[in-house]
Every structure is written in structure tokens, then in C-alpha cells.
Write a protein that holds these residues in place. Structure first.
Motif, PDB file in Angstrom:
ATOM      1  N   GLU A  99     -77.824 -29.823  -8.707  1.00 16.80           N
ATOM      2  CA  GLU A  99     -76.727 -28.892  -8.986  1.00 16.80           C
ATOM      3  C   GLU A  99     -77.130 -27.825  -9.999  1.00 16.80           C
ATOM      4  O   GLU A  99     -76.275 -27.138 -10.554  1.00 16.80           O
ATOM      5  N   GLY A 100     -78.427 -27.680 -10.255  1.00 18.67           N
ATOM      6  CA  GLY A 100     -78.898 -26.745 -11.267  1.00 18.67           C
ATOM      7  C   GLY A 100     -78.585 -25.291 -10.951  1.00 18.67           C
ATOM      8  O   GLY A 100     -78.371 -24.919  -9.791  1.00 18.67           O
ATOM      9  N   ASP A 101     -78.558 -24.483 -11.994  1.00 21.36           N
ATOM     10  CA  ASP A 101     -78.293 -23.051 -11.862  1.00 21.36           C
ATOM     11  C   ASP A 101     -79.510 -22.381 -11.218  1.00 21.36           C
ATOM     12  O   ASP A 101     -80.599 -22.350 -11.796  1.00 21.36           O
ATOM     13  N   LEU A 102     -79.314 -21.822 -10.039  1.00 23.48           N
ATOM     14  CA  LEU A 102     -80.441 -21.270  -9.281  1.00 23.48           C
ATOM     15  C   LEU A 102     -80.900 -19.909  -9.784  1.00 23.48           C
ATOM     16  O   LEU A 102     -81.978 -19.448  -9.383  1.00 23.48           O
ATOM     17  N   LEU A 103     -80.138 -19.278 -10.649  1.00 22.01           N
ATOM     18  CA  LEU A 103     -80.572 -18.020 -11.254  1.00 22.01           C
ATOM     19  C   LEU A 103     -81.318 -18.264 -12.550  1.00 22.01           C
ATOM     20  O   LEU A 103     -82.422 -17.751 -12.760  1.00 22.01           O
ATOM     21  N   ASP A 104     -80.729 -19.034 -13.447  1.00 22.96           N
ATOM     22  CA  ASP A 104     -81.341 -19.251 -14.761  1.00 22.96           C
ATOM     23  C   ASP A 104     -82.306 -20.429 -14.768  1.00 22.96           C
ATOM     24  O   ASP A 104     -83.181 -20.505 -15.624  1.00 22.96           O
ATOM     25  N   GLY A 105     -82.146 -21.351 -13.824  1.00 22.57           N
ATOM     26  CA  GLY A 105     -83.084 -22.452 -13.699  1.00 22.57           C
ATOM     27  C   GLY A 105     -84.253 -22.076 -12.808  1.00 22.57           C
ATOM     28  O   GLY A 105     -84.340 -20.953 -12.286  1.00 22.57           O
ATOM     29  N   VAL A 106     -85.169 -23.025 -12.630  1.00 26.34           N
ATOM     30  CA  VAL A 106     -86.355 -22.813 -11.794  1.00 26.34           C
ATOM     31  C   VAL A 106     -86.117 -23.484 -10.443  1.00 26.34           C
ATOM     32  O   VAL A 106     -86.159 -24.714 -10.342  1.00 26.34           O
ATOM     33  N   PRO A 107     -85.825 -22.707  -9.391  1.00 26.75           N
ATOM     34  CA  PRO A 107     -85.569 -23.304  -8.077  1.00 26.75           C
ATOM     35  C   PRO A 107     -86.790 -24.067  -7.569  1.00 26.75           C
ATOM     36  O   PRO A 107     -87.929 -23.620  -7.736  1.00 26.75           O
ATOM     37  N   LEU A 108     -86.526 -25.221  -6.973  1.00 25.96           N
ATOM     38  CA  LEU A 108     -87.614 -26.078  -6.501  1.00 25.96           C
ATOM     39  C   LEU A 108     -87.586 -26.154  -4.980  1.00 25.96           C
ATOM     40  O   LEU A 108     -86.613 -26.610  -4.381  1.00 25.96           O
ATOM     41  N   LEU A 109     -88.673 -25.704  -4.367  1.00 25.27           N
ATOM     42  CA  LEU A 109     -88.808 -25.767  -2.924  1.00 25.27           C
ATOM     43  C   LEU A 109     -89.189 -27.184  -2.512  1.00 25.27           C
ATOM     44  O   LEU A 109     -90.046 -27.817  -3.134  1.00 25.27           O
ATOM     45  N   SER A 110     -88.557 -27.695  -1.457  1.00 23.07           N
ATOM     46  CA  SER A 110     -88.897 -29.020  -0.954  1.00 23.07           C
ATOM     47  C   SER A 110     -90.340 -29.052  -0.484  1.00 23.07           C
ATOM     48  O   SER A 110     -90.856 -28.084   0.092  1.00 23.07           O
ATOM     49  N   SER A 111     -90.998 -30.184  -0.705  1.00 18.96           N
ATOM     50  CA  SER A 111     -92.372 -30.348  -0.212  1.00 18.96           C
ATOM     51  C   SER A 111     -92.405 -30.449   1.304  1.00 18.96           C
ATOM     52  O   SER A 111     -93.481 -30.390   1.915  1.00 18.96           O
ATOM     53  N   LEU A 112     -91.225 -30.593   1.917  1.00 20.74           N
ATOM     54  CA  LEU A 112     -91.135 -30.685   3.374  1.00 20.74           C
ATOM     55  C   LEU A 112     -90.683 -29.369   3.995  1.00 20.74           C
ATOM     56  O   LEU A 112     -90.232 -29.334   5.141  1.00 20.74           O
ATOM     57  N   ALA A 113     -90.788 -28.294   3.230  1.00 19.05           N
ATOM     58  CA  ALA A 113     -90.454 -26.953   3.714  1.00 19.05           C
ATOM     59  C   ALA A 113     -91.664 -26.050   3.499  1.00 19.05           C
ATOM     60  O   ALA A 113     -92.201 -25.969   2.388  1.00 19.05           O
ATOM     61  N   VAL A 114     -92.109 -25.376   4.564  1.00 18.25           N
ATOM     62  CA  VAL A 114     -93.322 -24.558   4.489  1.00 18.25           C
ATOM     63  C   VAL A 114     -93.056 -23.186   5.085  1.00 18.25           C
ATOM     64  O   VAL A 114     -92.780 -23.071   6.288  1.00 18.25           O
ATOM     65  N   PRO A 115     -93.117 -22.119   4.262  1.00 21.49           N
ATOM     66  CA  PRO A 115     -93.029 -20.762   4.823  1.00 21.49           C
ATOM     67  C   PRO A 115     -94.342 -20.403   5.509  1.00 21.49           C
ATOM     68  O   PRO A 115     -95.423 -20.684   4.990  1.00 21.49           O
ATOM     69  N   LEU A 116     -94.238 -19.784   6.674  1.00 20.38           N
ATOM     70  CA  LEU A 116     -95.414 -19.487   7.496  1.00 20.38           C
ATOM     71  C   LEU A 116     -95.429 -18.017   7.887  1.00 20.38           C
ATOM     72  O   LEU A 116     -94.372 -17.427   8.130  1.00 20.38           O
ATOM     73  N   ALA A 117     -96.604 -17.451   7.949  1.00 22.01           N
ATOM     74  CA  ALA A 117     -96.761 -16.065   8.407  1.00 22.01           C
ATOM     75  C   ALA A 117     -97.926 -16.008   9.377  1.00 22.01           C
ATOM     76  O   ALA A 117     -99.045 -16.433   9.051  1.00 22.01           O
ATOM     77  N   TYR A 118     -97.671 -15.504  10.578  1.00 21.67           N
ATOM     78  CA  TYR A 118     -98.699 -15.402  11.609  1.00 21.67           C
ATOM     79  C   TYR A 118     -98.782 -13.959  12.100  1.00 21.67           C
ATOM     80  O   TYR A 118     -97.765 -13.273  12.223  1.00 21.67           O
ATOM     81  N   ALA A 119     -99.990 -13.535  12.410  1.00 22.84           N
ATOM     82  CA  ALA A 119    -100.169 -12.207  12.990  1.00 22.84           C
ATOM     83  C   ALA A 119     -99.705 -12.182  14.442  1.00 22.84           C
ATOM     84  O   ALA A 119     -99.343 -11.128  14.961  1.00 22.84           O
ATOM     85  N   TRP A 120     -99.704 -13.341  15.085  1.00 19.89           N
ATOM     86  CA  TRP A 120     -99.371 -13.447  16.500  1.00 19.89           C
ATOM     87  C   TRP A 120     -98.027 -14.145  16.683  1.00 19.89           C
ATOM     88  O   TRP A 120     -97.640 -14.982  15.862  1.00 19.89           O
ATOM     89  N   PRO A 121     -97.329 -13.873  17.786  1.00 23.65           N
ATOM     90  CA  PRO A 121     -96.011 -14.484  18.033  1.00 23.65           C
ATOM     91  C   PRO A 121     -96.155 -15.914  18.539  1.00 23.65           C
ATOM     92  O   PRO A 121     -95.859 -16.232  19.699  1.00 23.65           O
ATOM     93  N   VAL A 122     -96.589 -16.812  17.658  1.00 22.99           N
ATOM     94  CA  VAL A 122     -96.976 -18.162  18.067  1.00 22.99           C
ATOM     95  C   VAL A 122     -95.840 -18.938  18.726  1.00 22.99           C
ATOM     96  O   VAL A 122     -96.085 -19.792  19.592  1.00 22.99           O
ATOM     97  N   SER A 123     -94.607 -18.660  18.329  1.00 21.09           N
ATOM     98  CA  SER A 123     -93.483 -19.411  18.883  1.00 21.09           C
ATOM     99  C   SER A 123     -93.172 -19.011  20.324  1.00 21.09           C
ATOM    100  O   SER A 123     -92.379 -19.681  20.993  1.00 21.09           O
ATOM    101  N   HIS A 124     -93.793 -17.947  20.815  1.00 16.94           N
ATOM    102  CA  HIS A 124     -93.540 -17.481  22.179  1.00 16.94           C
ATOM    103  C   HIS A 124     -94.771 -17.550  23.077  1.00 16.94           C
ATOM    104  O   HIS A 124     -94.684 -17.242  24.267  1.00 16.94           O
ATOM    105  N   ILE A 125     -95.905 -17.947  22.509  1.00 19.01           N
ATOM    106  CA  ILE A 125     -97.128 -18.021  23.307  1.00 19.01           C
ATOM    107  C   ILE A 125     -97.088 -19.253  24.204  1.00 19.01           C
ATOM    108  O   ILE A 125     -96.645 -20.332  23.806  1.00 19.01           O
ATOM    109  N   GLY A 126     -97.562 -19.096  25.418  1.00 19.21           N
ATOM    110  CA  GLY A 126     -97.647 -20.193  26.373  1.00 19.21           C
ATOM    111  C   GLY A 126     -98.509 -19.766  27.541  1.00 19.21           C
ATOM    112  O   GLY A 126     -98.957 -18.612  27.610  1.00 19.21           O
TER     113      GLY A 126
END
Length: 245
Positions: free
Chosen positions: A129-156
Motif C-alpha cells: 500500500e506504499g505511496d507510489l510517488l514518494d516511495g520507491v515502486p517495486l517491479l515484480s520479478s515475474l514482470a519483464v518489459p520487452l522491446a523487439y525490432a521485429w513484430p514477434v507476436s505476429h510472426i508465424g
């Protein structure tokens, strides 16, 4: 002097990995060695095809065969665990600069789901319930931001890319309740914020100020939007809360 048992084992392993480059150990029929190779290499191919079904279906059979044979012969895995071979395959493909760029990215996209499913990482102690502005937000270890040059979610197999898109594909991979891994598209601001949370233990206000500086706008312009995004991410379990201590 007869070869030691270790030398015999190494010669046999080398021959099974790459029979063209390594002579067989003496005293073993070629037929039996071929059976061993078929058994070991076949298991590896089945493991890779099952772990990377889209990549397997998208590559020509000859290309997949050549890559898997070279991986088997020349890549030295740093793990004895079958569950981690997929990560080694991704590392191998990332080093194969002779392949189209989407090959390694698609492999990584398929592998990250397995990595999150098998992860046993413990979450850092936090205040949900911590203050997300004045506190330090903590990202879950089970959440990963990803960046790809290619549209990987549509390749097949029926949707192979012809050229690198202008805009990258920004995604969030997250393991939620019930061990279900989901992928969602991210706007550039959301992706930048998640990467910042992953990399630096700053307060929410400091993160938003840094983003505003990069974009070249006043922090007040994005602070309300950024705080709303942090609250939404916390509701989804992507942000756990704020760090303690």
C-alpha cells in the motif's frame, strides 16, 4: 597405451556431437554409434521443437536442421538441466548474425514464457500500500518489459517479415495468478517507465521527472498520467508496491 576411460568417453561424445569432424572411438561398431547419435540428437531436436514451436514451424526444414546440428556440435551449454536448454538455444541464435534478425528475437519471445513459468525468484520485501510517488515502486520479478525490432507476436509460418518495421514491438510479459503468463502491448511511455523501475531504485516522482526530462516536457504534464499508470500496474500485480527500508 590404451586410452583411459575418460579419453574414450570424450572421443565418443565428440563423435556423437559431430561425426564429420571427430573420428569414432575404436572398437565400437559404426551402426551402434549411429544409434547413439540418433537417440541423443533426436531428443535434443524434440526438446527444441517443443519449446519453440512457432520458430520451428517458421523456418525451412533444412534451415532448422542445420541450426540444430550446429548448436548440438559447437555450442557449449553452461547448464546440465533440460529446462534451461532453451535459454542456451536463445544465446546461440543471438550469436548467429548470419541469420535474419527475427529468428533470435522470436526465439527469445517464445523462451521468456517458459522462463517465467519456471521462475522461483523470491519477491523483495515491500509495502503493498506504499505511496507510489514518494516511495520507491517495486517491479515484480515475474514482470519483464520487452522491446523487439521485429513484430514477434505476429510472426508465424504464414506471416514472415519482409523488412524491419519502423517502430519497435514493446511488450510486457507477466506471470500472474494461477501461473499464467500473459503478454500485453505497451505504449512507449509505459515501457520506458517499466524499464526504469527495473533498472533504478528511485521514487516514482524521480522516475517521472527523469522521463519528462528525456521527452523534453514539464514533469507536471506527465505526473498525473504516470501516477495513474503506476496504480494500474499495481492493481495488475506488475508493480508490487514500494520497497521497505
Amino acid at each position: 597405451m590404451a586410452d583411459s576411460l575418460r579419453e574414450q568417453q570424450l572421443r565418443m561424445a565428440g563423435h556423437i556431437r559431430d561425426p564429420q569432424a571427430n573420428p569414432p572411438p575404436p572398437g565400437i561398431e559404426a551402426r551402434r554409434l549411429a544409434v547413439y547419435r540418433q537417440l541423443f540428437f533426436g531428443n535434443l531436436q524434440s526438446l527444441l521443437a517443443g519449446s519453440f514451436p512457432v520458430l520451428h514451424a517458421s523456418l525451412a526444414a533444412e534451415q532448422w536442421q542445420a541450426l540444430s546440428e550446429d548448436f548440438y556440435a559447437n555450442h557449449r551449454c553452461h547448464t546440465p538441466l533440460f529446462t534451461e536448454v532453451g535459454g542456451e538455444w536463445v544465446e546461440y541464435l543471438q550469436a548467429r548474425t548470419d541469420q535474419p534478425g527475427w529468428v533470435a528475437e522470436l526465439a527469445h519471445y517464445e523462451w521468456i514464457e517458459t522462463a517465467l513459468l519456471l521462475s522461483d525468484a523470491a519477491e523483495t520485501e515491500h509495502d503493498p500500500e506504499g505511496d507510489l510517488l514518494d516511495g520507491v515502486p517495486l517491479l515484480s520479478s515475474l514482470a519483464v518489459p520487452l522491446a523487439y525490432a521485429w513484430p514477434v507476436s505476429h510472426i508465424g509460418p504464414d506471416h514472415l517479415p519482409n523488412g524491419t518495421p519502423v517502430a519497435p514491438t514493446l511488450l510486457l510479459a507477466h506471470r500472474g495468478a494461477g501461473h499464467k503468463v500473459s503478454f500485453s502491448r505497451l505504449a512507449p511511455l509505459a515501457h520506458a517507465l517499466l524499464v526504469a523501475l527495473q533498472d533504478q531504485p528511485l521514487s516514482g516522482r524521480e522516475h517521472l521527472a527523469a522521463l519528462a526530462e528525456v521527452i523534453g516536457i514539464e514533469v507536471a504534464v506527465i505526473e498525473a498520467q504516470g501516477l495513474a499508470l503506476l496504480h494500474a500496474l499495481r492493481a495488475q500485480g506488475v508493480v508490487l508496491g514500494t520497497r521497505r527500508g
